[in-house]
Enzyme design. Structure first.
Site, mmCIF file in Angstrom:
data_model
loop_
_atom_site.group_PDB
_atom_site.id
_atom_site.type_symbol
_atom_site.label_atom_id
_atom_site.label_comp_id
_atom_site.label_asym_id
_atom_site.label_seq_id
_atom_site.Cartn_x
_atom_site.Cartn_y
_atom_site.Cartn_z
ATOM 1 N N ASN A 109 -67.930 21.450 -9.032
ATOM 2 C CA ASN A 109 -68.170 21.832 -7.625
ATOM 3 C C ASN A 109 -69.556 21.362 -7.199
ATOM 4 O OD1 ASN A 109 -65.712 23.095 -7.254
ATOM 5 N ND2 ASN A 109 -66.491 25.167 -7.600
ATOM 6 N N HIS A 116 -58.407 24.065 -3.074
ATOM 7 C CA HIS A 116 -58.875 22.673 -2.965
ATOM 8 C C HIS A 116 -57.809 21.769 -2.346
ATOM 9 C CE1 HIS A 116 -62.572 23.186 -5.447
ATOM 10 N NE2 HIS A 116 -61.859 24.150 -6.005
HETATM 11 FE FE1 HDE Z 1 -60.273 25.184 -10.183
HETATM 12 N N1 HDE Z 1 -58.278 24.972 -9.809
HETATM 13 N N2 HDE Z 1 -59.862 26.885 -11.196
HETATM 14 N N3 HDE Z 1 -62.256 25.501 -10.437
HETATM 15 N N4 HDE Z 1 -60.674 23.511 -9.202
HETATM 16 C C1 HDE Z 1 -57.725 23.953 -9.132
HETATM 17 O O1 HDE Z 1 -55.839 22.817 -9.873
HETATM 18 C C2 HDE Z 1 -58.653 27.302 -11.586
HETATM 19 C C3 HDE Z 1 -62.813 26.511 -11.162
HETATM 20 C C4 HDE Z 1 -61.892 22.916 -9.067
HETATM 21 O O2 HDE Z 1 -59.507 17.629 -6.436
HETATM 22 C C5 HDE Z 1 -56.237 23.971 -9.195
HETATM 23 O O3 HDE Z 1 -54.863 20.848 -9.465
HETATM 24 C C6 HDE Z 1 -58.775 28.475 -12.409
HETATM 25 C C7 HDE Z 1 -64.187 26.246 -11.466
HETATM 26 C C8 HDE Z 1 -61.771 21.694 -8.313
HETATM 27 O O4 HDE Z 1 -57.559 18.016 -7.375
HETATM 28 C C9 HDE Z 1 -55.917 25.189 -10.058
HETATM 29 C C10 HDE Z 1 -60.107 28.739 -12.473
HETATM 30 C C11 HDE Z 1 -64.432 25.031 -10.890
HETATM 31 C C12 HDE Z 1 -60.411 21.581 -8.025
HETATM 32 C C13 HDE Z 1 -57.292 25.685 -10.399
HETATM 33 C C14 HDE Z 1 -60.786 27.739 -11.715
HETATM 34 C C15 HDE Z 1 -63.232 24.586 -10.253
HETATM 35 C C16 HDE Z 1 -59.762 22.735 -8.591
HETATM 36 C C17 HDE Z 1 -55.546 23.889 -7.873
HETATM 37 C C18 HDE Z 1 -60.770 29.910 -13.164
HETATM 38 C C19 HDE Z 1 -65.754 24.266 -10.851
HETATM 39 C C20 HDE Z 1 -59.742 20.492 -7.227
HETATM 40 C C21 HDE Z 1 -54.854 22.550 -7.844
HETATM 41 C C22 HDE Z 1 -60.742 29.816 -14.534
HETATM 42 C C23 HDE Z 1 -66.267 23.961 -12.187
HETATM 43 C C24 HDE Z 1 -59.376 19.303 -8.081
HETATM 44 C C25 HDE Z 1 -55.164 21.943 -9.106
HETATM 45 C C26 HDE Z 1 -58.769 18.222 -7.222
HETATM 46 C C27 HDE Z 1 -58.390 22.963 -8.522
HETATM 47 C C28 HDE Z 1 -57.461 26.718 -11.229
HETATM 48 C C29 HDE Z 1 -62.186 27.748 -11.543
HETATM 49 C C30 HDE Z 1 -63.166 23.360 -9.526
HETATM 50 C C31 HDE Z 1 -55.025 26.224 -9.464
HETATM 51 C C32 HDE Z 1 -57.648 29.236 -13.024
HETATM 52 C C33 HDE Z 1 -65.129 27.118 -12.288
HETATM 53 C C34 HDE Z 1 -62.877 20.730 -7.927
HETATM 54 O O5 HDE Z 1 -55.204 24.854 -11.202
#
Ligand code: HDE
Length: 752
Positions: free
Chosen positions: A201, A128
């Site tokens: 999302n 992202h």
């Molecule tokens: Fe994320 N995800 N994610 N994700 N995600 C990140 O956090 C992560 C998941 C989502 O505009 C990171 O700050 C893991 C689902 C958005 O700043 C990180 C898992 C959904 C954004 C991270 C998921 C998301 C992130 C990268 C599995 C939808 C951007 C930078 C358990 C419900 C937020 C940060 C923004 C961002 C980890 C799964 C949506 C690496 C470990 C499910 C919208 O921490």
């Protein structure tokens, strides 16, 4: 519109539309987070008097931080300074011995300026990374006290400030906006009880079921590790290799291959919290909930060829659209929806509601609309706000809690961890965009970039600072975790209730209209066509045979794969809770498109009929649509009536991919010039190819022949009428269809 009203002929930077004046930003009377922070915090319940020499007031944290304010010089009139406030007399020349050098080591201003510059970049988000943000507010329509004690969901009068960041997942921070990808939709609610982050999302499901798989999934989808290609795309071997080996990914892959993967605008996407959360009310009763955002502007998408062209013609297409809409007063609006599932229904479905690869069909549990979010202010500083905002699914407030979804539970850890790395330490919540509204008082101390000056005892319980700050009772708003049952043996197993991977992809497929199904077939064929290893392609097509034979056969044909009898006679999954299809899963099966905020190009040259232009623009503006006048050259064009019109841009420089529809106003000389102009003819051909509505009043119909477009075709999007006023009603009604899907078959394989 009229030249006399537009003397300088230069559009203001934030006036993207041809209404002749810069749009006035009108901000709602929502209280900004800073204004709210400035109001004194209420006296804490049960606070004991402070002892002399310790804390003077419970909230002297901020008082202490601001102690030196009385001595600070007002910033106005002070001019350029160093970071330490020394005024700078010369910012263009380094300090040298003589005019030709050498440079002197004592030039502290130079050192500071350069070394700060050298450290300007921070690590981008690991996923992202590419995002665009906006401020706004949220308001609940009526109290949801029956379900939740969360203050921001109980008080319809309260305007809760929010910051939203939309993003793509795969590409780097500078990657183009319109690539095929999932869109992140993350909202920070600055509630009076703390920050609540809904980090979702634009699809209601995720790729994996357990957070421990996330690094593998992300490694697979990110560019290949040896050459770092491709950028902003999943069309490569490692992604599809992973998909083929992890069938749980298939449902979200289906969504990504649909037109949801290429939205028309960030204002026109649905948002989903994905996971099941819990709501808890004041009596401690809880229910399950899935959160939804429904865009007031409707859901709509680009067509694939257009999306690809936009990555070159305007890589910032979505970012600009969001920014310009807010500047023009077309505030993006999203209604918050909830699917509420009583605890007793936890096991009422054919799937597990804790499984994030499954959606709860709206046909089974309708989405209840509970409030609205309005985005009405652009950030002032991209880095300070959009880049430094730190979302975290762990940020919840009393009344909203986690379920046992193993994906959600992993996220609760991962986001804080990544913020410490990305933002440089444990104090990232002190960065203005991350600060909660209320005062922060606790015994956490020190660490990199600590801003708050905390006097008094740094442990609890203590008697040195009157045992302050102390715990808050649940009755006074202290967070307590809902007493949901939890027990079991320690194990690394997945529940058997998570094991059906194909029923929901099939439900999704069967719920699509024909054009949408065609696009899904094309997207699979395109992406797999970029996969070099044949066995990966074959494995993915084999997975598709478990979803739908027609889908698998069509993709296989495009890839030159022959499916076996066994593959084509596989038993297909059963309907989800007896549901064959759900209209909510289709983009185009339900809504009439919203016209407000759309853009229409007017193609004109010298000799255009001013009356025709006025009639077209008037009708468009009445419908909230923004006209833009494009001509062979910038500056002014002469009208047939002897006046002048200001041009918004050249035809060549503002291709039809940037607008929703096109009209060619009347005026013989203008039409003659356009018929001889290759750019104008290409413009119309491209708009036609991208299934857009083209309006041709009076003699402008001759443009069809000039552009080699069908002249007497029964095409609902080639709208002609005897004059502009008669045309516009038909034109606007055709525009409500957004695309003329029946044209797609005819334009297949044709060049623009
Ligand atoms: Fe994320 N995800 N994610 N994700 N995600 C990140 O956090 C992560 C998941 C989502 O505009 C990171 O700050 C893991 C689902 C958005 O700043 C990180 C898992 C959904 C954004 C991270 C998921 C998301 C992130 C990268 C599995 C939808 C951007 C930078 C358990 C419900 C937020 C940060 C923004 C961002 C980890 C799964 C949506 C690496 C470990 C499910 C919208 O921490």
């Amino acid at each position: 519109m009229n030249a006399k009203k537009q003397k300088n002929g230069i559009s203001a930077p934030h006036a993207p539309f041809h209404d002749g004046k810069a749009a006035e930003p009108h901000y709602e009377d929502v209280i900004s987070p800073d204004a709210i922070r400035a109001t004194p915090a209420p006296t804490p319940p049960g606070a004991e008097p402070m002892t002399a020499g310790s804390m003077k007031t419970p909230d002297n944290v901020s008082a202490k931080t601001n102690d030196m304010d009385a001595f600070r010089a007002p910033a106005e009139g002070q001019g350029l300074t160093t970071n330490l406030g020394v005024r700078v007399a010369n910012n263009q020349n380094t300090l040298k011995a003589g005019t030709r050098g050498p440079a002197l080591l004592e030039d502290f201003h130079f050192h500071e300026k350069l070394s700060h510059f050298d450290s300007e970049r921070i690590p981008e988000r690991v996923v992202h990374a590419r995002g665009s943000g906006a401020h706004g507010y949220f308001q609940v329509y009526e109290s949801l006290a029956k379900y939740t004690k969360a203050d921001f969901l109980r008080d319809p009068k309260a305007k809760t400030p929010v910051f939203v960041r939309f993003s793509t997942v795969q590409g780097f921070r500078g990657s183009p906006d319109t690539v095929r990808d999932i869109r992140g939709f993350a909202t920070k609610f600055y509630t009076r009880e703390g920050n609540f982050d809904l980090v979702g999302n634009n699809t209601p499901v995720f790729f994996i079921q357990d957070a421990i798989k996330f690094p593998d999934f992300v490694h697979a989808v990110k560019p290949e590790p040896n050459n770092e290609v491709p950028q902003g795309q999943s069309a490569h071997d490692s992604f599809w290799d992973y998909v083929s080996l992890q069938p749980e990914t298939l449902h979200n892959v289906m969504w990504a291959m649909s037109d949801r993967g290429i939205p028309r605008s960030l204002r026109m996407v649905e948002g989903f919290g994905i996971h099941t959360y819990r709501l808890v009310n004041g009596e401690g009763e809880s229910c399950f909930v899935r959160f939804h955002w429904k865009p007031v502007y409707g859901v709509s998408s680009l067509v694939w060829d257009e999306a690809q062209l936009l990555t070159g013609r305007d890589p910032d297409f979505h970012r600009k659209d969001l920014w310009q809409a807010i500047e023009a007063g077309d505030y993006p609006e999203f209604e918050l929806g909830m699917q509420i599932i009583p605890e007793k229904d936890e096991h009422a479905f054919d799937f597990d509601i804790l499984d994030a690869t499954k959606l709860i069909p709206e046909a089974l549990v309708p989405v209840r609309i509970v409030g609205k979010m309005t985005l009405n202010r652009n950030p002032d500083n991209f880095f300070a706000e959009t880049e430094q905002i730190a979302f975290c699914p762990a940020n919840i407030v009393p009344g909203v809690e986690f379920s046992d979804d193993p994906l959600l539970q992993g996220r609760v850890f991962s986001y804080v961890d990544t913020q410490r790395h990305r933002l440089g330490g444990p104090n990232f919540n002190e960065i203005p965009i991350n600060r909660p509204l209320g005062a922060v008082r606790n015994h956490q101390r020190d660490g990199r970039h600590r801003m708050q000056i905390d006097p008094g005892a740094n442990y609890e319980p203590n008697s040195l600072s009157g045992n302050w700050p102390r715990e808050v009772s649940p009755a006074a708003g202290g967070f307590t975790t809902c007493q949901s049952p939890a027990e079991g043996r320690k194990t690394r197993e997945r529940s058997p209730s998570f094991s059906d991977y194909f029923s929901q992809p099939r439900l999704f497929w069967l719920s699509q209209t024909k054009p949408e199904q065609d696009h899904i077939v094309n997207a699979f064929s395109f992406e797999l066509g970029k996969v070099v290893r044949p066995y990966i392609r074959e494995r993915v097509v084999d997975l598709l045979t478990r979803v739908d034979h027609d889908l698998a056969r069509r993709v296989a044909e495009n890839l030159g794969i022959t499916l076996s009898k066994d593959q084509l006679s596989r038993a297909l999954p059963k309907a989800v809770n007896g549901l064959e299809s759900d209209p909510a899963l289709s983009l185009y099966g339900r809504d009439v498109q919203v016209l407000k905020s759309r853009r229409v190009a007017l193609l004109a040259a010298d000799g255009v009929s001013e009356a025709s232009v006025q009639a077209i623009c008037g009708a468009l503006q009445n419908a909230g649509v923004h006209p833009q006048l494009f001509a062979p050259h910038m500056g002014m064009i002469k009208t047939a009536e002897g006046g002048e019109l200001k041009v918004d841009g050249t035809i060549a420089g503002n291709p039809s991919v940037l607008v929703d529809a096109v009209v060619v106003p009347e005026g013989d000389a203008s039409l003659n010039a356009l018929m001889a102009d290759g750019d104008a003819k290409y413009y119309l051909r491209q708009a036609y190819k991208h299934l857009k509505v083209i309006g041709l009043p009076g003699a402008a119909k001759t443009m069809l022949k000039a552009a080699a477009l069908p002249e007497n075709d029964a095409d609902a999007g080639l709208v002609a009428a005897s004059d502009a006023p008669k045309l516009m009603k038909l034109f606007l009604s055709a525009m409500k269809r957004h695309r003329i899907w029946e044209r797609e078959e005819k334009t297949k394989g044709t060049a623009a």
